[in-house]
Write a protein that holds these residues in place. Structure first.
Motif, mmCIF file in Angstrom:
data_model
loop_
_atom_site.group_PDB
_atom_site.id
_atom_site.type_symbol
_atom_site.label_atom_id
_atom_site.label_comp_id
_atom_site.label_asym_id
_atom_site.label_seq_id
_atom_site.Cartn_x
_atom_site.Cartn_y
_atom_site.Cartn_z
ATOM 1 N N ALA A 34 54.872 50.926 40.711
ATOM 2 C CA ALA A 34 53.567 51.436 40.279
ATOM 3 C C ALA A 34 53.253 50.975 38.862
ATOM 4 O O ALA A 34 52.121 50.563 38.565
ATOM 5 N N ALA A 35 54.245 51.016 37.981
ATOM 6 C CA ALA A 35 54.040 50.580 36.597
ATOM 7 C C ALA A 35 53.735 49.086 36.540
ATOM 8 O O ALA A 35 52.854 48.642 35.793
ATOM 9 N N LEU A 36 54.431 48.298 37.350
ATOM 10 C CA LEU A 36 54.209 46.856 37.385
ATOM 11 C C LEU A 36 52.832 46.531 37.963
ATOM 12 O O LEU A 36 52.138 45.630 37.468
ATOM 13 N N ALA A 37 52.413 47.259 38.977
ATOM 14 C CA ALA A 37 51.080 47.050 39.548
ATOM 15 C C ALA A 37 50.003 47.378 38.514
ATOM 16 O O ALA A 37 48.993 46.667 38.416
ATOM 17 N N PHE A 38 50.228 48.414 37.720
ATOM 18 C CA PHE A 38 49.275 48.758 36.664
ATOM 19 C C PHE A 38 49.212 47.650 35.621
ATOM 20 O O PHE A 38 48.128 47.250 35.187
ATOM 21 N N GLU A 39 50.374 47.149 35.210
ATOM 22 C CA GLU A 39 50.398 46.068 34.217
ATOM 23 C C GLU A 39 49.652 44.841 34.738
ATOM 24 O O GLU A 39 48.873 44.225 34.023
ATOM 25 N N ARG A 40 49.880 44.502 35.984
ATOM 26 C CA ARG A 40 49.220 43.334 36.562
ATOM 27 C C ARG A 40 47.700 43.528 36.609
ATOM 28 O O ARG A 40 46.930 42.631 36.303
ATOM 29 N N GLU A 41 47.263 44.718 36.994
ATOM 30 C CA GLU A 41 45.827 44.988 37.069
ATOM 31 C C GLU A 41 45.191 44.922 35.681
ATOM 32 O O GLU A 41 44.099 44.375 35.515
ATOM 33 N N LEU A 42 45.873 45.477 34.700
ATOM 34 C CA LEU A 42 45.368 45.417 33.329
ATOM 35 C C LEU A 42 45.265 43.973 32.850
ATOM 36 O O LEU A 42 44.249 43.568 32.272
ATOM 37 N N LEU A 43 46.302 43.188 33.101
ATOM 38 C CA LEU A 43 46.274 41.776 32.724
ATOM 39 C C LEU A 43 45.146 41.043 33.438
ATOM 40 O O LEU A 43 44.451 40.222 32.835
ATOM 41 N N SER A 44 44.965 41.334 34.703
ATOM 42 C CA SER A 44 43.905 40.691 35.472
ATOM 43 C C SER A 44 42.534 41.011 34.897
ATOM 44 O O SER A 44 41.676 40.129 34.771
ATOM 45 N N MET A 46 41.884 41.875 31.786
ATOM 46 C CA MET A 46 41.774 41.189 30.501
ATOM 47 C C MET A 46 41.483 39.707 30.689
ATOM 48 O O MET A 46 40.649 39.127 29.974
ATOM 49 N N MET A 47 42.159 39.085 31.643
ATOM 50 C CA MET A 47 41.935 37.658 31.906
ATOM 51 C C MET A 47 40.521 37.430 32.442
ATOM 52 O O MET A 47 39.879 36.427 32.119
ATOM 53 N N GLN A 48 40.019 38.359 33.252
ATOM 54 C CA GLN A 48 38.655 38.232 33.765
ATOM 55 C C GLN A 48 37.654 38.301 32.618
ATOM 56 O O GLN A 48 36.704 37.523 32.570
ATOM 57 N N ALA A 49 37.865 39.213 31.683
ATOM 58 C CA ALA A 49 36.972 39.314 30.528
ATOM 59 C C ALA A 49 37.024 38.023 29.705
ATOM 60 O O ALA A 49 35.985 37.526 29.241
ATOM 61 N N LEU A 50 38.212 37.471 29.537
ATOM 62 C CA LEU A 50 38.362 36.216 28.807
ATOM 63 C C LEU A 50 37.634 35.081 29.521
ATOM 64 O O LEU A 50 36.914 34.298 28.899
ATOM 65 N N THR A 51 37.807 35.000 30.826
ATOM 66 C CA THR A 51 37.149 33.962 31.616
ATOM 67 C C THR A 51 35.634 34.105 31.538
ATOM 68 O O THR A 51 34.918 33.116 31.361
ATOM 69 N N ASP A 52 35.141 35.343 31.651
ATOM 70 C CA ASP A 52 33.693 35.572 31.555
ATOM 71 C C ASP A 52 33.164 35.128 30.198
ATOM 72 O O ASP A 52 32.086 34.537 30.105
ATOM 73 N N THR A 53 33.908 35.397 29.158
ATOM 74 C CA THR A 53 33.488 35.007 27.814
ATOM 75 C C THR A 53 33.427 33.493 27.677
ATOM 76 O O THR A 53 32.464 32.961 27.127
ATOM 77 N N THR A 54 34.421 32.799 28.175
ATOM 78 C CA THR A 54 34.428 31.340 28.047
ATOM 79 C C THR A 54 33.366 30.703 28.928
ATOM 80 O O THR A 54 32.811 29.680 28.565
ATOM 81 N N THR A 80 33.291 23.709 42.802
ATOM 82 C CA THR A 80 34.748 23.640 42.684
ATOM 83 C C THR A 80 35.211 24.329 41.412
ATOM 84 O O THR A 80 36.153 25.119 41.429
ATOM 85 N N LEU A 81 34.528 24.041 40.325
ATOM 86 C CA LEU A 81 34.876 24.671 39.053
ATOM 87 C C LEU A 81 34.724 26.186 39.137
ATOM 88 O O LEU A 81 35.581 26.938 38.668
ATOM 89 N N SER A 82 33.666 26.634 39.774
ATOM 90 C CA SER A 82 33.433 28.060 39.925
ATOM 91 C C SER A 82 34.554 28.725 40.726
ATOM 92 O O SER A 82 35.023 29.809 40.375
ATOM 93 N N THR A 83 34.997 28.058 41.772
ATOM 94 C CA THR A 83 36.093 28.583 42.596
ATOM 95 C C THR A 83 37.363 28.720 41.773
ATOM 96 O O THR A 83 38.038 29.756 41.820
ATOM 97 N N TYR A 84 37.684 27.691 41.010
ATOM 98 C CA TYR A 84 38.887 27.746 40.179
ATOM 99 C C TYR A 84 38.765 28.814 39.092
ATOM 100 O O TYR A 84 39.731 29.499 38.782
ATOM 101 N N GLN A 85 37.588 28.957 38.535
ATOM 102 C CA GLN A 85 37.389 29.977 37.501
ATOM 103 C C GLN A 85 37.539 31.380 38.076
ATOM 104 O O GLN A 85 38.004 32.287 37.387
ATOM 105 N N GLN A 86 37.173 31.575 39.338
ATOM 106 C CA GLN A 86 37.344 32.879 39.973
ATOM 107 C C GLN A 86 38.816 33.175 40.231
ATOM 108 O O GLN A 86 39.245 34.322 40.203
ATOM 109 N N MET A 87 39.601 32.132 40.479
ATOM 110 C CA MET A 87 41.022 32.301 40.759
ATOM 111 C C MET A 87 41.855 32.462 39.493
ATOM 112 O O MET A 87 42.950 33.026 39.534
ATOM 113 N N LEU A 88 41.346 31.980 38.376
ATOM 114 C CA LEU A 88 42.117 31.932 37.142
ATOM 115 C C LEU A 88 42.688 33.275 36.692
ATOM 116 O O LEU A 88 43.881 33.365 36.389
#
Length: 120
Positions: A34-44, A46-54, A80-88
């Motif tokens: 459960a703790a690891l799933a929370f960490e992963r979701e939080l990281l995801s 944060m990475m989504q916010a970073l991707t949206d900003t860039t 293609t770029l959009s697909t990769y950006q969604q996966m990032l």
């Protein structure tokens, strides 16, 4: 033993688990999952916010000067770029978790164990 916290996470090898989780009870492993799933979701997130900003920065940088060089408009490349950006974000989060994480899951696990010990 390996832990796959939610089925959607990469498998974490047992050598990457804290010793008290590796040698712990099934309840310890479930708490760490459960703790690891929370960490992963939080990281995801944060990475989504970073991707949206860039993405918003790259579309507003003025690099499209309106000149026509006779090439295709690049719509297939954009898709293609959009697909990769969604996966990032998910891929980056998985890579961090596979690399041992940030330590948040272990800290959260210990806090949860302490709380469980106090409530018993």
């Amino acid at each position: 033993m390996t832990i796959d916290p939610t089925g959607a996470l990469p498998v974490v090898p047992s050598t990457a688990l804290p010793a008290d989780v590796r040698n712990g009870t099934p309840a310890d492993k479930q708490t760490y999952q459960a703790a690891l799933a929370f960490e992963r979701e939080l990281l995801s997130q944060m990475m989504q916010a970073l991707t949206d900003t860039t993405q918003s920065t790259s579309t507003d940088d003025g690099s499209d000067d309106g000149s026509d060089d006779g090439s295709d408009d690049g719509s297939a490349d954009d898709a293609t770029l959009s697909t990769y950006q969604q996966m990032l974000p998910d891929q980056m989060s998985n890579a961090v978790i596979n690399g041992g994480g940030t330590g948040l899951a272990e800290d959260l696990y210990r806090a949860l164990k302490e709380q469980q010990g106090q409530s018993s």
